[in-house]
Design an enzyme around this catalytic site. Structure first.
Site, short mmCIF file in Angstrom:
data_model
loop_
_atom_site.label_atom_id
_atom_site.label_comp_id
_atom_site.label_asym_id
_atom_site.label_seq_id
_atom_site.Cartn_x
_atom_site.Cartn_y
_atom_site.Cartn_z
N ASP A 132 41.61 -9.11 42.34
CA ASP A 132 41.80 -7.59 43.10
C ASP A 132 41.56 -8.51 44.62
O ASP A 132 40.54 -9.05 44.90
CB ASP A 132 40.91 -6.90 42.90
CG ASP A 132 41.01 -5.43 43.77
OD1 ASP A 132 41.98 -5.24 44.19
OD2 ASP A 132 40.04 -4.89 44.07
N ASP B 65 46.79 -3.66 49.01
CA ASP B 65 46.02 -3.45 47.99
C ASP B 65 46.60 -3.69 46.31
O ASP B 65 47.51 -2.98 46.26
CB ASP B 65 45.66 -2.02 47.86
CG ASP B 65 44.24 -1.52 47.02
OD1 ASP B 65 43.97 -2.68 46.22
OD2 ASP B 65 43.88 -0.52 47.25
#
Length: 492
Positions: free
Chosen positions: A372, A174
């Site tokens: 992201d 992440d």
């Protein structure tokens, strides 16, 4: 004599034609369309529904991890990277329901990312959102704070060794969060994972972090019990992890051990991390793995989420020579996120009309565009999305439209097509470089019968997000030392 003259003229004609054609090819503009392989995309939707990692060769637990010998740095290393679909068989029997579930999860993550910025801009700590805040007691970490005010969870996994002797675990990657954590025995409440749960008592390098330590003070939510640091991380989709904050030895195949990495040993964990043992935070904050190992760069290439294939996560490997390079911008308000210098968009080779500086990160912390890996669908401020969508629709009058789906409002019925030419969509970056997206990265199937939707969505937040659907098949490199982001197609 006449024959010789004719041959000379003919040779000159062919030479002139060759030179003219070559010159024309060099000076001709780049194509303004891309080909979408409709049939291949639909076959993949069927494949992911029937794919079973337990009986397929897509992901072997014994798959080797290897040293990246091509790295420009002696400390570079590379590890396999896989999508969630290659690790855990989906329980959905219909692709439309699978997509709807993914989009629901994705919306929750986006809400959490935008709320993170909103709180930071306004100087609000999450602990201040609780009814009565005097002193954070250990009991405050024993139950979840499901407020949608943190980072969100990811969709891509890698294999990481934890402890001494090292035990291997599948971990979520992440770039939108910092705290590393793993489920630990004894488990008060743990979700199902593919590997045995980590047992701290079996590791000789497990060490609790003290309350006075720098690592403990770097946590956004922490408490103290018996002089030992406790942590909590809550995610916008309702997931959370609570437990002891410790240091451990982390390893990546044959690349050697990294001692003293701060991570959470979670005894109470819930949410959408099923199959993974925990999470590796690759954000820009001080507790992320990249910061703790002092990586000068890292990169990843994301395979399609419906694919059983794999790629790699590389550390200290530098930018590929053919990268489309953009500035890496840091926010003074949120150090976790990787902002990129996006200046505009184009459709069919023509720029989308937007005010100058539309995507700039403001001094206040508002605005900007982040890259992201945990968000699927790219989110654009409503004005930018509407302009992009309208330009795309204008250039696709021959495609049969159909009703919207979930967060998508621009969809097409391609059930009668095997392939189709669609307008090229590109990101324009500061410095003048442009990243052309493959058609499958912005027109995606939402069922197995031929409905494809434009994979962008509007947001009322000032924050825009380049999601992983647009990144798939492209190596995304973060040059942390030189504040650059590189995008290199076909380097997976």
């Amino acid at each position: 004599m006449a024959t010789s003259s004719s041959s000379s003229k003919l040779s000159l004609f062919f030479l002139f034609s060759f030179l003219f054609t070559s010159t024309l090819a060099r000076n001709s503009p780049s194509p303004t369309t891309k080909t979408l392989d409709v049939l291949a995309s639909l076959k993949q939707t069927q494949h992911i529904l029937s794919f079973d990692p337990q009986i397929s060769n897509g992901f072997s637990k014994s798959q080797p991890l290897f040293f990246n010998s091509s790295s420009s740095s002696g400390s570079g290393f590379s590890i396999p990277l896989h999508s969630r679909g290659s690790l855990r068989k989906t329980h959905h029997v219909d692709y439309k329901n699978l997509v709807r579930s993914r989009l629901d999860h994705d919306s929750a993550r986006v809400n959490s990312l935008t709320t993170e910025v909103l709180l930071a801009v306004n100087g609000v700590r999450k602990t201040e959102l609780k009814p009565v805040v005097t002193e954070l007691e250990p009991e405050a970490l024993s139950t979840p704070v499901i407020s949608g005010t943190s980072q969100g969870s990811g969709e891509y996994f890698t294999r990481v060794g934890v402890g001494s002797p090292a035990k291997q675990f599948y971990m979520v990657l992440d770039t939108g969060s910092d705290v590393n954590w793993i489920q630990c025995e004894p488990c008060t409440d743990c979700y199902q994972q593919s590997d045995p749960i980590f047992d701290p008592s079996a590791s000789s390098t497990y060490s609790p972090v003290t309350c006075e330590s720098r690592q403990c003070s770097s946590l956004r939510e922490s408490a103290c019990r018996g002089g030992k640091c406790l942590y909590q991380v809550s995610y916008g989709d309702g997931s959370y992890t609570v437990g002891d904050f410790v240091t451990e030895t982390v390893s990546f195949g044959n690349s050697g051990d990294i001692k003293g990495v701060a991570l959470g040993c979670g005894h109470t964990n819930e949410g959408l991390f099923v199959a993974a043992a925990g999470l590796v935070g690759l954000g820009g904050g001080p507790l992320s793995l990249t910061s703790q190992i002092k990586a000068t760069s890292f990169s990843y290439c994301l395979v399609d989420r419906d694919s059983a294939g794999s790629s790699t996560l590389d550390f200290n490997s530098g930018l590929p020579a053919d990268s489309v390079v953009a500035p890496l911008i840091r926010s003074r308000k949120v150090d976790t996120f990787y902002y990129v210098g996006l200046t505009g968009l184009s459709v069919g080779g023509q720029p989308v009309q937007l005010p100058p500086g539309f995507f700039e990160l403001e001094q206040s912390g508002n605005g900007g565009v982040i890259v992201d890996c945990g968000t699927a669908i790219t989110r654009l401020q409503t004005e930018a999305y509407n302009a992009l969508r309208d330009a795309f629709v204008k250039l696709t009058p021959d495609l049969l439209t159909t009703g919207g789906f979930a967060l998508f409002d621009t969809c097409y019925d391609l059930s009668s097509r095997t392939s189709v030419r669609v307008p090229k969509v590109a990101f324009q970056f500061s410095g003048g470089m442009s990243l052309d997206l493959p058609a499958k990265n912005y027109l995606i199937p939402v069922d197995s019968s031929g409905t494809f939707c434009l994979a962008f969505a509007p947001t009322t937040s000032s924050l825009s997000i380049i999601g992983n659907v647009q990144q798939q098949g492209t190596r995304v490199s973060f040059d942390l030392a030189n504040n650059k982001v590189g995008f290199s197609p076909h380097k997976c």
